[in-house]
Design a protein around this motif. Sequence first.
Motif, PDB file in Angstrom:
ATOM      1  N   ALA A  46      -2.714 -20.085  12.754  1.00 37.98           N
ATOM      2  CA  ALA A  46      -3.594 -20.214  11.580  1.00 37.98           C
ATOM      3  C   ALA A  46      -3.058 -19.410  10.406  1.00 37.98           C
ATOM      4  O   ALA A  46      -3.142 -19.835   9.257  1.00 37.98           O
ATOM      5  N   LYS A  47      -2.504 -18.232  10.672  1.00 37.04           N
ATOM      6  CA  LYS A  47      -2.023 -17.365   9.594  1.00 37.04           C
ATOM      7  C   LYS A  47      -0.603 -17.696   9.137  1.00 37.04           C
ATOM      8  O   LYS A  47      -0.181 -17.251   8.072  1.00 37.04           O
ATOM      9  N   GLY A  48       0.160 -18.402   9.981  1.00 35.15           N
ATOM     10  CA  GLY A  48       1.575 -18.586   9.689  1.00 35.15           C
ATOM     11  C   GLY A  48       2.324 -17.279   9.835  1.00 35.15           C
ATOM     12  O   GLY A  48       3.253 -16.972   9.088  1.00 35.15           O
ATOM     13  N   ARG A  49       1.893 -16.466  10.835  1.00 33.06           N
ATOM     14  CA  ARG A  49       2.453 -15.123  10.998  1.00 33.06           C
ATOM     15  C   ARG A  49       3.509 -15.128  12.109  1.00 33.06           C
ATOM     16  O   ARG A  49       3.306 -15.763  13.141  1.00 33.06           O
ATOM     17  N   SER A 139      -5.945  -9.215   9.460  1.00 29.62           N
ATOM     18  CA  SER A 139      -6.664  -9.624   8.263  1.00 29.62           C
ATOM     19  C   SER A 139      -6.618 -11.150   8.164  1.00 29.62           C
ATOM     20  O   SER A 139      -5.629 -11.773   8.539  1.00 29.62           O
ATOM     21  N   ALA A 140      -7.702 -11.752   7.647  1.00 33.57           N
ATOM     22  CA  ALA A 140      -7.872 -13.209   7.719  1.00 33.57           C
ATOM     23  C   ALA A 140      -7.260 -13.934   6.516  1.00 33.57           C
ATOM     24  O   ALA A 140      -7.886 -14.818   5.922  1.00 33.57           O
ATOM     25  N   ASN A 141      -6.028 -13.550   6.184  1.00 33.26           N
ATOM     26  CA  ASN A 141      -5.294 -14.209   5.106  1.00 33.26           C
ATOM     27  C   ASN A 141      -4.062 -14.879   5.690  1.00 33.26           C
ATOM     28  O   ASN A 141      -3.625 -14.530   6.778  1.00 33.26           O
ATOM     29  N   ARG A 142      -3.489 -15.815   4.927  1.00 36.78           N
ATOM     30  CA  ARG A 142      -2.193 -16.336   5.347  1.00 36.78           C
ATOM     31  C   ARG A 142      -1.163 -15.215   5.219  1.00 36.78           C
ATOM     32  O   ARG A 142      -1.317 -14.306   4.398  1.00 36.78           O
ATOM     33  N   PHE A 143      -0.118 -15.274   6.045  1.00 40.43           N
ATOM     34  CA  PHE A 143       0.841 -14.175   6.178  1.00 40.43           C
ATOM     35  C   PHE A 143       1.423 -13.764   4.811  1.00 40.43           C
ATOM     36  O   PHE A 143       1.883 -14.604   4.045  1.00 40.43           O
ATOM     37  N   GLY A 144       1.359 -12.459   4.535  1.00 35.21           N
ATOM     38  CA  GLY A 144       1.957 -11.926   3.309  1.00 35.21           C
ATOM     39  C   GLY A 144       1.040 -11.957   2.105  1.00 35.21           C
ATOM     40  O   GLY A 144       1.363 -11.373   1.066  1.00 35.21           O
ATOM     41  N   PRO A 216       7.760   1.685  15.008  1.00 36.48           N
ATOM     42  CA  PRO A 216       7.447   0.317  15.427  1.00 36.48           C
ATOM     43  C   PRO A 216       7.153  -0.599  14.235  1.00 36.48           C
ATOM     44  O   PRO A 216       6.775  -0.138  13.163  1.00 36.48           O
ATOM     45  N   ARG A 217       7.321  -1.894  14.506  1.00 33.69           N
ATOM     46  CA  ARG A 217       7.039  -2.890  13.467  1.00 33.69           C
ATOM     47  C   ARG A 217       5.564  -2.877  13.072  1.00 33.69           C
ATOM     48  O   ARG A 217       4.697  -2.762  13.899  1.00 33.69           O
ATOM     49  N   ALA A 218       5.308  -3.023  11.801  1.00 29.27           N
ATOM     50  CA  ALA A 218       3.934  -3.199  11.329  1.00 29.27           C
ATOM     51  C   ALA A 218       4.019  -4.070  10.088  1.00 29.27           C
ATOM     52  O   ALA A 218       4.624  -3.685   9.109  1.00 29.27           O
ATOM     53  N   SER A 219       3.427  -5.285  10.149  1.00 28.48           N
ATOM     54  CA  SER A 219       3.612  -6.198   9.019  1.00 28.48           C
ATOM     55  C   SER A 219       3.017  -5.613   7.752  1.00 28.48           C
ATOM     56  O   SER A 219       3.503  -5.871   6.654  1.00 28.48           O
ATOM     57  N   GLY A 220       1.983  -4.771   7.893  1.00 30.67           N
ATOM     58  CA  GLY A 220       1.431  -4.093   6.719  1.00 30.67           C
ATOM     59  C   GLY A 220       2.391  -3.080   6.141  1.00 30.67           C
ATOM     60  O   GLY A 220       2.130  -2.488   5.106  1.00 30.67           O
ATOM     61  N   THR A 221       3.520  -2.842   6.829  1.00 30.62           N
ATOM     62  CA  THR A 221       4.500  -1.914   6.285  1.00 30.62           C
ATOM     63  C   THR A 221       5.728  -2.652   5.766  1.00 30.62           C
ATOM     64  O   THR A 221       6.698  -2.032   5.376  1.00 30.62           O
ATOM     65  N   LEU A 222       5.712  -3.981   5.764  1.00 32.90           N
ATOM     66  CA  LEU A 222       6.808  -4.718   5.146  1.00 32.90           C
ATOM     67  C   LEU A 222       6.774  -4.462   3.649  1.00 32.90           C
ATOM     68  O   LEU A 222       5.713  -4.306   3.062  1.00 32.90           O
ATOM     69  N   GLU A 223       7.953  -4.444   3.037  1.00 35.18           N
ATOM     70  CA  GLU A 223       8.005  -4.161   1.591  1.00 35.18           C
ATOM     71  C   GLU A 223       7.186  -5.168   0.787  1.00 35.18           C
ATOM     72  O   GLU A 223       6.496  -4.813  -0.140  1.00 35.18           O
ATOM     73  N   ALA A 224       7.317  -6.454   1.145  1.00 37.11           N
ATOM     74  CA  ALA A 224       6.606  -7.484   0.388  1.00 37.11           C
ATOM     75  C   ALA A 224       5.370  -7.915   1.175  1.00 37.11           C
ATOM     76  O   ALA A 224       5.477  -8.554   2.206  1.00 37.11           O
ATOM     77  N   HIS A 225       4.195  -7.541   0.704  1.00 38.65           N
ATOM     78  CA  HIS A 225       2.975  -7.842   1.446  1.00 38.65           C
ATOM     79  C   HIS A 225       1.800  -7.759   0.489  1.00 38.65           C
ATOM     80  O   HIS A 225       1.915  -7.212  -0.580  1.00 38.65           O
ATOM     81  N   TYR A 226       0.664  -8.309   0.893  1.00 35.04           N
ATOM     82  CA  TYR A 226      -0.567  -8.226   0.086  1.00 35.04           C
ATOM     83  C   TYR A 226      -0.339  -8.809  -1.316  1.00 35.04           C
ATOM     84  O   TYR A 226      -0.807  -8.273  -2.305  1.00 35.04           O
ATOM     85  N   ALA A 227       0.434  -9.890  -1.408  1.00 41.51           N
ATOM     86  CA  ALA A 227       0.926 -10.295  -2.723  1.00 41.51           C
ATOM     87  C   ALA A 227       0.264 -11.551  -3.272  1.00 41.51           C
ATOM     88  O   ALA A 227       0.078 -12.528  -2.556  1.00 41.51           O
TER      89      ALA A 227
END
Length: 328
Positions: A46-49, A139-144, A216-227
């Motif tokens: 659903a998220k494309g994550r 979080s209930a958004n599409r990835f990124g 460890p990996r955390a998608s909330g720690t990717l440089e490009a996020h919440y955009a």
Amino acid sequence: MSDLANIDRAVALLKAGELVGIPTETVYGLGADAANPAAVARIFTAKGRPADHPLIVHLPGAAHLDRWVREIPALAYELAEAFWPGPLTLILKRAAGVPDAVTGGQDTVGLRVPGHPVALALLRAFAEAGGSGGIAAPSANRFGRISPTTAAHVREELGDAVPLVLDGGPCVVGIESTILDLSSGRPLLLRPGHISPAAIEAVCGLMPEAPTAAAPRASGTLEAHYAPQTPMRMLPRADIPAFLCSMHDVGRRCGVLCHGGDAPTGSADVWKILPADPVGYAHDLYAALRDLDYAGVDLIVVEAIPVLAAWSAVADRLRRAVCGSGEA
Ligand code: TXA
Ligand code: MG
């Protein structure tokens, strides 16, 4: 607004391996039964994550930790006592039987007890109805993209992919939980949030450290996020009027995200004025970015925020949003 009436339906959906949109005090989550790998797999679709990104397991209370965690340090109970229910996620060593789909194959698992009455009512009812007691929810958004802070945002993001979105009104905190990794002995701050390092130190006497590159990996720690999709850039307040003039001269439409009582002067097509304090700013940030993204402007100009510890969680989200928008 509170959607307590739909709890039974939500429990039935979770037990059937379906997804449910869930209000929390931070942002809305996209929930599935954390013990059901096929249900968890639906979240990623659903998220494309990417499937190797771990999810947070939400629990009705710290008493449920045993099923998900092994070797629980005393520090975890101290922090749970102080901050749960609330916007703090703890990374701990996973127990046997926690699905790889939840942990991204890592030996750790993220957990939190959310401080929202609808989320807690759902978690309790799910556990009482014989469910696993854990709801995996990113979080209930599409990835990124920008995290949703209302039920309407979730429907915009995910539409028909979610059979039920519980409506708990606008999220009180507005940005994602603080993530603290306790799996290696010393607390590591993986993601800043409403619960500050100083508040954590006040409880346990240890100031969280920044992770090393091997964390460890955390998608909330990717440089490009919440955009947003619209390009974004950050400018000091004093530079905004001249910048707007130069954009206006070449026919580019700008939206401005500023804070404090009065907007800087200058000709922009859309203005958003957020509160001058970091808590109020965080509360309104994602809805404002979403509105600016839909306003049809060519560029979102963000007034630079104060360089102070109290603003660090907001600074983190803005930096990643600028980076993800392609205008870093
Ligand atoms: O406030 C929140 O935390 C919201 C609400 C819904 O609870 N959830 C949220 O989930 O922000 P998500 O998936 O968007 O972000 C969770 C972050 C991700 O960056 C993920 O990589 C990290 O937590 N995470 C989860 N488990 C982890 C683990 N075992 N080790 C390291 N990071 C982990
Ligand atoms: Mg997220």
